[in-house]
Design a protein around this motif. Structure first.
Motif, PDB file in Angstrom:
ATOM      1  N   GLN A   1       0.913  -1.028  -0.082  1.00 27.11           N
ATOM      2  CA  GLN A   1       0.104  -0.007   0.114  1.00 27.11           C
ATOM      3  C   GLN A   1       1.057   1.323  -0.051  1.00 27.11           C
ATOM      4  O   GLN A   1       0.558   2.333  -0.826  1.00 27.11           O
TER       5      GLN A   1
ATOM      6  N   PHE B   1       2.353   1.736  -3.274  1.00 27.13           N
ATOM      7  CA  PHE B   1       1.335   2.257  -4.132  1.00 27.13           C
ATOM      8  C   PHE B   1       1.369   3.636  -4.007  1.00 27.13           C
ATOM      9  O   PHE B   1       1.233   4.422  -4.955  1.00 27.13           O
TER      10      PHE B   1
ATOM     11  N   ARG C   1     -10.717   8.086 -10.654  1.00 26.89           N
ATOM     12  CA  ARG C   1     -10.363   7.086  -9.670  1.00 26.89           C
ATOM     13  C   ARG C   1     -11.585   7.139  -8.487  1.00 26.89           C
ATOM     14  O   ARG C   1     -11.831   6.066  -8.044  1.00 26.89           O
TER      15      ARG C   1
ATOM     16  N   GLU D   1      -1.750  -2.476  -7.964  1.00 26.19           N
ATOM     17  CA  GLU D   1      -3.182  -2.661  -7.699  1.00 26.19           C
ATOM     18  C   GLU D   1      -3.680  -4.010  -7.384  1.00 26.19           C
ATOM     19  O   GLU D   1      -4.155  -4.472  -6.276  1.00 26.19           O
TER      20      GLU D   1
ATOM     21  N   ILE E   1      -7.377  -0.879  -1.938  1.00 25.87           N
ATOM     22  CA  ILE E   1      -6.470   0.260  -2.622  1.00 25.87           C
ATOM     23  C   ILE E   1      -6.748   1.586  -1.735  1.00 25.87           C
ATOM     24  O   ILE E   1      -7.759   1.949  -1.362  1.00 25.87           O
TER      25      ILE E   1
END
Lengths: 157, 1127
Positions: free
Chosen positions: A10, A13, A34, A141, A151
């Motif tokens: 995470q 990301f 998103r 993801e 996410i």
């Protein structure tokens, strides 16, 4: 163990997203995009983006054909292509592509073939670059989802 | 003066000449004046001198004429007497003489004045004479034998005489005889006229002095009587005359000089009866003789180089002719004055000339020197100014270079940060390297923050800082700032309280200004306060006032007062700044907002207060252990000044800890607030006192001191207030931990006209509740009040007053038309939750039915609270959160349990931090009405509702994350628009698939039920026509095919404009009007946008299709259409 992996993923990301924004690949429109993604349309972003890349490939191809012959270039056609590309890139939030498109359009307006070719190359480069970047992002993801995480929301400030 | 100097300096010679000329003329005038005066003076003196001379001469004459004329007569008289006696007695012998004549002689000798010799000489030579030898001795000289008798024995004897009797006494002595009878004068006397006068020596006596003698022959010619007078006595008299430097000479005809008087020491001789000066024989000195005829006019004579004026005359004394001359020196009297005058004139001339030339020379020289000095000074000044300018330029360049440099540094820092992040990705989390990297990251962040402040400073210094004006909500901004620092402060046990003061900040919350910089200012001050406050609280006060009214801050920044004002008037040029700010002040829409950040920290020492606003200054004592550059307050001050205000540290009351920063800024308020936030604030601020349903009315309130403009009141609210003129009051019970918050919240709620009870400790809660509601809650206020006045004042200090307040302010609201609500606001930090909950539960149980009790728990997890059917509120209870809580009261349109307002219920569902009652009953009520509500109230109500909830969400979201750009905030407000387009059908026309995809996603998210994609203008036209014909055939008029069409402007084949025109053409026949919204990559307001509207489109949207923009455009379109419909 799993949670640690997820947490790391995470964070990775998040950082990756931030870097994409900082390097100017993406802008707020992408965030908006998103946000539109939810349970109802889990792959919304990916869909849109892939559509965008398809479009890009097609349009760039068209434009390169138009610009191929030095003596008589159909600038009108190129212009419409550029406009479309600009519209779609701004819809997706591909900032760099959009910026190049703006320059491209200016070249078109003054019918500068050399400039157009240069811009075309640039656009080609940029969209491919973005494609790989986003591919990575989506892979991340997927990894997070596979690891059982969610996410994370990324605040771009 | 400067002109004179310039003139003198430019033409020194001319000026010199002019001045010299002037002085000369002046000198000439005075000289001539002088001359005339002197002339008359000389004349006067001359006449005077003439008078004097003539009087002197006459004096001589007088002496000559009158002193000695009688000598002749006396002699003649004596001669007559002797004659007669001689006649009677014929004897001529000596004996006869001695006996007869001598007594006569002696008589004459004693009686005739001034006579010094009386003699009788017979023809025979007998002689007898009395001679004054001395003053008191007289002698007699006699010859007792004839000169002709016996030859050779003629002797004279001299014998002293008794002064009184005249008898001879003493011994006779022989003296030299003189052949008297043969002398000239004897002969002359014998011969003619019997009388003669001559000058001769005396006959005897001691010294043979010269006498003026007069001889008279006897008639018988026997003898001669001789009287002699002393010349000396004459000269004595003459000498006694005062001579002023004159020379006086007297001489006889034969050349004997009798009188010689004067200072002149020249040799003189008498020749030919006239007097001559100079050596008689010597040739070297030419002798000068004064001629005889010099009596009338003076004769110029030069003796020994001195000039004299000689006057000569004859004088006969006792028959002896004498001559005399008087010589006046030429350098005396008028002549001398003349000389002196001439000399003075020369002196005067010299002085005049000196002045005539000297003074102009001096003057010119002085002027030239003064000018030179001035020029020198000017040159120096110019040099100095140039130097100053250069220094300023250098400083400016430095600042700019610094700004550039720090900008570059920032870039590098960002790179470093990015690299650190990259490194961290490759490092196993938790390892040493990871922690180091983390710390590095923190360091880099600090460095960046530091650099930012330096950058700001240099920006301000180089004058590049400019205000970025935009519209924003001031109240929200302040609340955001506080909410951001609240958790940090709460960690330290410090509460951060928003004190709305008089609520004016909410009235004018929509302002135009630089929100970013204002936020920076507030952030800095609040973070400082949090940093330096260990315990207590930090309260942030904000209020609005008319600019310049009684702005204490501005006054404080102007300590010089009258003097400085005076100087400002005098030097208008230097007051540009003030003029600008004045012009801002004079703007009607400009309001002055005053902020106070008041903490209970260490405080700033008095002497440091001025310098804390200077750059790089930190208060050393307090700064220990705290980092920072000391730039913060300097930047804050610059920013405040940039916004037309001033910052200062206000004095706190004695004994109060901490610092209070006060600053004011000038912001433009917006005349017509578009945002619905206004409604919220208006309700909050003054909505309580509304009694008419009219929109936009002005209501005077007794609280807050001013009139409040209320707009767009929700119908529900108005309804509630107007339809129930008599209703029971609600009551709020506050159990809050922090004292300041208690005070502020209580005041705020009280200002709204709601009764408040404040409980300080949780242990007192049950007691207080019992006290208030122990009796029948529906009992009259009087009873409640009575019961309330009993408890100890400390615990419930303001209850009694509350009662009075609410009774006076809300007299009409006491009725049973709807039930009062008791709102308990309990901070769970005050005590154990379960205990508190039990108290509340008991209280609820004991409540009379008809009274609703609502509980809001602060700082409690929502799950725990919602389980019990209450509401939880995280975050500090102020601003919008407080408003939201209060909205649950019926006075503000809140719902009791019996009434369910669909609107508010729906809203409460949307709350994230508030968890509304989740009882199934509510849930059931929720779903149905929401759609029904839409239909009933129509779309016009929809929009504000949506936006209201939107703003609500904003505040809730920003409560968690207040610092973020507005764009982002707007982005986060998505969920609120979820229901906005519920059930709508939309046609999206675009040649770009991606845009359609995105738009579809967005619209779906907003609740659109059907999105029809369409890839070209032609197709769109086709679709619309198709549908319209269908509709005509079916006859269903009501429904439009699509609620909205989103039309891309630039498309191949048929672009948006053309497509729109086509559609409008088609529509005309059926009378329908589908709203078409242009979507374009261009800015709103550009040529394309206008073209779009001309083509017949209803709205214009940017390609990005941001949620809030979309909502706004649709709202606009809706309102337009509604307006048309009503028309």
């Amino acid at each position: 163990m799993n949670t640690i992996v997820v947490a790391q993923l995470q964070r990775q990301f998040q950082d990756y997203m931030v870097s994409l924004y900082q390097q100017g690949y993406l802008d707020n429109q992408f965030t908006e995009l998103r946000k539109l993604q939810d349970e109802g349309s889990p792959d919304f972003v990916a869909e849109v983006v892939s559509l965008f890349f398809d479009d890009c490939a097609k349009l760039i191809n068209d434009m390169s054909i138009s610009l191929e012959r030095p003596d008589h270039v159909d600038f009108k056609q190129v212009d419409s292509g550029v406009h479309q590309l600009k519209g779609s890139s701004s819809s997706v939030g591909a900032r760099r592509v959009k910026n190049v498109c703006i320059a491209f359009k200016e070249c078109c307006d003054v019918q500068n073939r050399e400039g157009c070719l240069r811009c075309l190359q640039q656009v080609d480069y940029e969209y491919k670059m973005l494609k790989t970047k986003l591919q990575d992002l989506f892979n991340l993801e997927q990894q997070i989802l596979q690891a059982g995480g969610t996410i994370p929301q990324v605040d771009i400030n | 003066m400067v002109k004179v100097t310039k003139l003198v300096t430019s033409r020194p010679i001319v000026v010199f000449c002019v001045l010299g000329f002037l002085v000369t003329i002046l000198g000439c005038i005075s000289t001539s004046n002088w001359l005339t005066t002197t002339e008359s003076l000389i004349n006067d003196v001359a006449s005077f001198t003439g008078d004097l001379r003539s009087s002197l001469v006459s004096e001589f004459e007088n002496i000559g004429k009158f002193s000695y004329p009688k000598t002749n007569l006396s002699t003649i008289g004596l001669a007559t007497v002797i004659d007669s006696s001689y006649l009677t007695n014929n004897d001529t012998g000596f004996t006869n003489i001695q006996t007869q004549i001598a007594p006569l002689l002696f008589e004459a000798y004693s009686t005739i004045p001034q006579v010094s010799q009386v003699s009788y000489i017979s023809r025979d030579g007998f002689l007898f004479s009395y001679i004054r030898a001395d003053i008191d001795t007289s002698v007699a000289v006699y010859a007792n034998s004839s000169s002709s008798s016996s030859g050779g024995d003629y002797t004279w004897y001299t014998q002293t005489v008794d002064q009184i009797t005249g008898r001879l006494n003493g011994n006779a002595t022989k003296s030299q005889p003189l052949d008297v009878t043969h002398t000239d004068w004897f002969q002359a006397a014998q011969r003619n006229n019997y009388t003669t006068a001559f000058l001769g020596t005396s006959l005897g006596g001691g010294d043979n002095e010269t006498l003026i003698q007069s001889a008279v022959s006897l008639f018988s010619k026997k003898g001669v009587v001789l009287l002699g007078f002393s010349v000396k006595s004459l000269t004595d008299v003459l000498s006694r005359l005062s001579l002023h430097g004159e020379e006086f000479y007297m001489w006889t005809k034969d050349g004997t000089v009798l009188v010689r008087q004067g200072s002149l020491n020249a040799s003189l001789f008498i020749s030919n009866g006239s007097i001559c000066f100079g050596g008689r024989e010597s040739k070297s000195v030419r002798s000068q003789c004064i001629p005889e005829n010099c009596s009338s006019s003076g004769y110029e004579v030069e003796i020994k180089r001195s000039k004299f004026q000689a006057f000569c005359s004859h004088l006969e004394v006792s028959g002896v002719p004498l001559r005399y001359t008087v010589m006046f020196p030429n350098d005396g009297g008028a002549t001398r004055i003349k000389h002196q005058a001439k000399k003075a004139l020369y002196q005067f001339f010299v002085v005049t000339i000196f002045v005539a030339f000297g003074w102009p020379v001096w003057f010119v020289w002085f002027m030239v020197r003064a000018t030179r000095r001035e020029m020198h000074m000017r040159a120096t000044l110019i040099n100095q100014m140039e130097a100053t300018q250069q220094a300023e330029r250098k400083s400016m360049n430095k600042s700019q270079a610094f700004a550039r440099a720090s900008h570059d540094i920032r870039g590098s820092l960002a790179g470093i940060k990015g690299l650190i992040d990259l490194c961290r990705d490759n490092v196993h989390p938790g390892s040493d390297l990871d922690t180091n990297l983390k710390q590095m990251n923190v360091c880099a962040k600090d460095l960046l923050a530091l650099l930012n402040s330096v950058l700001d400073m240099s920006k301000i210094e180089s004058g590049k800082m400019q205000l970025d004006e935009e519209e924003f909500n001031l109240a929200k901004l302040v609340e955001d700032v506080i909410d951001f620092y609240h958790p940090v402060a709460m960690k330290k046990g410090v509460d951060v309280v928003l004190d709305p003061h008089d609520g004016s900040i909410f009235k004018f919350s929509n302002v135009r200004g630089d929100s970013g910089k204002l936020k920076q200012i507030l952030n800095n001050l609040v973070s400082n306060a949090v940093k330096f406050t260990v315990d207590g609280h930090i309260s942030i006060r904000a209020w609005a006032q008319r600019p310049g009214s009684k702005s204490s801050v501005v006054l404080a920044s102007d300590p010089q007062g009258v003097v400085s004002k005076f100087f400002k008037c005098m030097f208008c040029k230097s007051t540009d700044q003030t003029e600008i700010s004045n012009s801002i002040r004079n703007n009607a829409n400009t309001m002055e907002f005053v902020f106070e950040v008041d903490d209970t920290g260490k405080g700033i020492p008095m002497e440091m207060r001025k310098s804390v606003f200077e750059n790089y200054v930190q208060v050393r004592e307090t700064a220990q252990g705290q980092q920072g550059t000391g730039l913060g307050l300097g930047i804050v001050q610059s920013l405040v000044r940039l916004m037309g205000g001033e910052i200062r540290i206000t004095d706190k009351a004695m004994g109060e800890k901490g610092t209070c920063f006060q600053f004011n800024v000038l912001l433009t308020t917006l005349e017509s607030p578009v945002s619905d936030m206004k409604v919220r604030q208006d309700i909050e601020a003054g909505g309580d006192h509304i009694s008419t349903p009219n929109l936009g009315l002005t209501v005077n309130t007794s609280l807050g001191g001013g009139s409040m403009n209320i707009r767009n009141l929700s119908p529900r609210f108005n309804n509630c207030l107007t339809s129930s003129p008599k209703q029971e009051c609600s009551r709020v019970v506050l159990l809050l931990k922090n004292e300041e918050r208690r005070r502020v919240t209580e005041k705020h709620i009280k200002n709204l006209g709601i009764k408040v009870t404040v409980v300080e400790k949780w242990e007192h809660l049950s007691y207080a509740l019992e006290r208030i509601f122990g009796f029948s809650p529906q009992s009259s206020m009087g009873r409640a009040e009575c019961s309330l006045s009993c408890p100890s004042a400390r615990e419930l200090p303001l209850i009694g007053m509350d009662g009075i307040d609410s009774r006076s302010q809300l007299p009409k609201r006491r009725s049973n038309s709807f039930n009062a609500v008791v709102l308990l606001v309990i901070d769970t930090k005050t005590g154990p939750f379960l205990e508190l909950y039990n108290v509340v539960k008991q209280f609820r149980r004991g409540l009379h039915h008809g009274i609703t009790c609502k509980v809001v728990w602060l700082n409690e997890s929502s799950t725990r609270v919602s389980e019990r059917g209450d509401i939880s509120c995280s975050g500090p209870l102020h601003g919008s959160r407080l408003t939201e809580v209060l909205k649950m009261l019926p006075e503000f349109g809140g719902t009791g349990l019996k009434e369910t307002s669909t609107e508010l219920q729906r809203e409460s569902l949307l709350r994230h931090s508030f968890v509304a009652d989740t009882s199934p009953k509510h849930k059931l009520q929720e779903e149905g009405p929401s759609s029904g509500f839409n239909k009933e109230l129509g779309k016009t109500i929809m929009a504000p509702t949506a936006s209201e909830s939107e703003t609500w969400f904003k505040s809730v979201r920003t409560g968690r994350n207040p610092i973020g750009n507005p764009e982002e905030e707007q982005g986060t407000s998505m969920p609120s628009n979820d229901e906005f387009l519920r059930g709508k059908r939309v046609l999206v026309v675009d040649d770009c698939r991606i845009t359609i995809k995105v738009a579809t996603g967005r619209l779906t998210k907003m609740g659109v039920s059907e999105v029809k994609p369409c890839y070209s203008g032609k197709e769109a036209v086709r679709l619309v026509t198709e549908w319209l014909t269908q509709r005509e055939q079916q006859g269903s008029v009501n429904r439009l095919p699509f609620d909205y069409i989103f039309m891309d402007c630039q498309m191949p084949e048929m672009d948006g404009y053309e497509a729109t025109r086509e559609i409008r053409k088609v529509e005309k026949s059926s009378g329908a009007h589908i709203p078409i919204i242009a979507v374009s990559g261009h800015d709103p307001g550009s040529r394309e946008a206008r073209e779009a509207i001309q083509a017949g489109m209803d709205g214009f949207l940017e390609k990005e299709m941001k949620q809030d923009q979309l909502a706004n455009v649709i709202r606009e379109v809706e309102s337009k259409m509604n307006a048309q419909a009503t028309l």
